[in-house]
Design a protein around this motif. Structure first.
Motif, mmCIF file in Angstrom:
data_model
loop_
_atom_site.group_PDB
_atom_site.id
_atom_site.type_symbol
_atom_site.label_atom_id
_atom_site.label_comp_id
_atom_site.label_asym_id
_atom_site.label_seq_id
_atom_site.Cartn_x
_atom_site.Cartn_y
_atom_site.Cartn_z
ATOM 1 N N ASP A 46 45.060 89.298 83.069
ATOM 2 C CA ASP A 46 43.876 89.715 83.827
ATOM 3 C C ASP A 46 44.189 90.536 85.079
ATOM 4 O O ASP A 46 43.308 91.183 85.621
ATOM 5 C CB ASP A 46 42.996 88.525 84.172
ATOM 6 C CG ASP A 46 43.630 87.572 85.164
ATOM 7 O OD1 ASP A 46 44.752 87.815 85.645
ATOM 8 O OD2 ASP A 46 42.973 86.562 85.464
ATOM 9 N N SER A 48 44.256 89.809 88.014
ATOM 10 C CA SER A 48 43.337 89.495 89.104
ATOM 11 C C SER A 48 44.055 89.412 90.449
ATOM 12 O O SER A 48 43.445 89.632 91.494
ATOM 13 C CB SER A 48 42.586 88.198 88.824
ATOM 14 O OG SER A 48 43.495 87.126 88.654
ATOM 15 N N ASP A 49 45.351 89.112 90.425
ATOM 16 C CA ASP A 49 46.091 88.998 91.683
ATOM 17 C C ASP A 49 46.495 90.360 92.241
ATOM 18 O O ASP A 49 46.549 90.552 93.448
ATOM 19 C CB ASP A 49 47.319 88.114 91.515
ATOM 20 C CG ASP A 49 48.250 88.589 90.417
ATOM 21 O OD1 ASP A 49 47.792 89.280 89.493
ATOM 22 O OD2 ASP A 49 49.450 88.274 90.469
ATOM 23 N N ASP A 58 41.400 91.509 91.981
ATOM 24 C CA ASP A 58 40.253 91.549 91.067
ATOM 25 C C ASP A 58 39.772 92.978 90.817
ATOM 26 O O ASP A 58 38.579 93.274 90.870
ATOM 27 C CB ASP A 58 39.087 90.696 91.593
ATOM 28 C CG ASP A 58 39.401 89.219 91.539
ATOM 29 O OD1 ASP A 58 40.044 88.799 90.546
ATOM 30 O OD2 ASP A 58 39.019 88.490 92.463
ATOM 31 N N CYS A 59 40.690 93.861 90.552
ATOM 32 C CA CYS A 59 40.382 95.281 90.396
ATOM 33 C C CYS A 59 40.416 95.735 88.942
ATOM 34 O O CYS A 59 39.486 96.357 88.459
ATOM 35 C CB CYS A 59 41.364 96.108 91.218
ATOM 36 S SG CYS A 59 41.151 97.872 91.023
ATOM 37 N N THR A 61 40.092 95.948 85.071
ATOM 38 C CA THR A 61 39.206 95.385 84.066
ATOM 39 C C THR A 61 39.726 95.733 82.678
ATOM 40 O O THR A 61 40.078 96.886 82.422
ATOM 41 C CB THR A 61 37.782 95.970 84.210
ATOM 42 O OG1 THR A 61 37.313 95.734 85.520
ATOM 43 C CG2 THR A 61 36.827 95.353 83.209
#
Length: 164
Positions: A46, A48-49, A58-59, A61
């Protein structure tokens, strides 16, 4: 790959991309064949970090995947449809590493824009160099000693080997 494949192919508009997506080497910790056979059960990273492009939290996608041909003459693995994960950077970070807005996770056994495995290419060149062979003789040695897929002339030639 199973028929219940839950990933969707990406339909991202490439006009927004200045270049083709950046391909980030991704250590999959298994063989290409296992990656291919078990792809529909993979957990999607993901990021997310930290986004690999801008460093934002959280960039990145998940967009989907694209397919490419992958050939490993050492193991006899050859598929026309190996899935490669794709992501979109939303530019939430402070630093932009490049002008790309998408990236893909290329298994580290592969080389961008090449169908053959990295291991095969390195060994083929090592045979040529370490044995002081001409390109023509190297092709014969590669076919006899490194190739589990049949006639090496079907997928490499001297100009291909020179480009490596």
């Amino acid at each position: 790959m199973g028929n219940n494949f839950w990933f969707a192919k990406s339909s991202f508009n490439k006009e927004h991309q200045k270049k083709s997506p950046i391909q980030i080497p991704y250590h999959i910790k298994i063989s290409l064949q296992e990656y291919y056979e078990d792809f529909d059960t993979w957990l999607i990273p993901d990021f997310s970090d930290k986004c690999p492009i801008c460093g934002g939290i959280d960039c990145a996608t998940f967009l989907g995947y694209y397919i490419r041909t992958a050939i490993c003459p050492l193991t006899g693995f050859s598929v026309p449809d190996l899935p490669i994960l794709r992501y979109l950077c939303h530019d939430k970070g402070n630093v932009r590493v490049c002008d790309h807005i998408t990236f893909s996770l290329l298994p580290n056994e592969l080389v961008p824009f090449r169908q053959l495995s990295l291991d095969f290419m390195v060994r083929a060149i090592w045979f040529k160099v370490s044995r002081h062979l001409s390109f023509t003789r190297a092709m014969d040695v590669i076919e006899n000693e490194l190739n589990c897929l049949g006639d090496v002339a079907d997928f490499i030639n001297i100009s291909t080997m020179m480009s490596w």
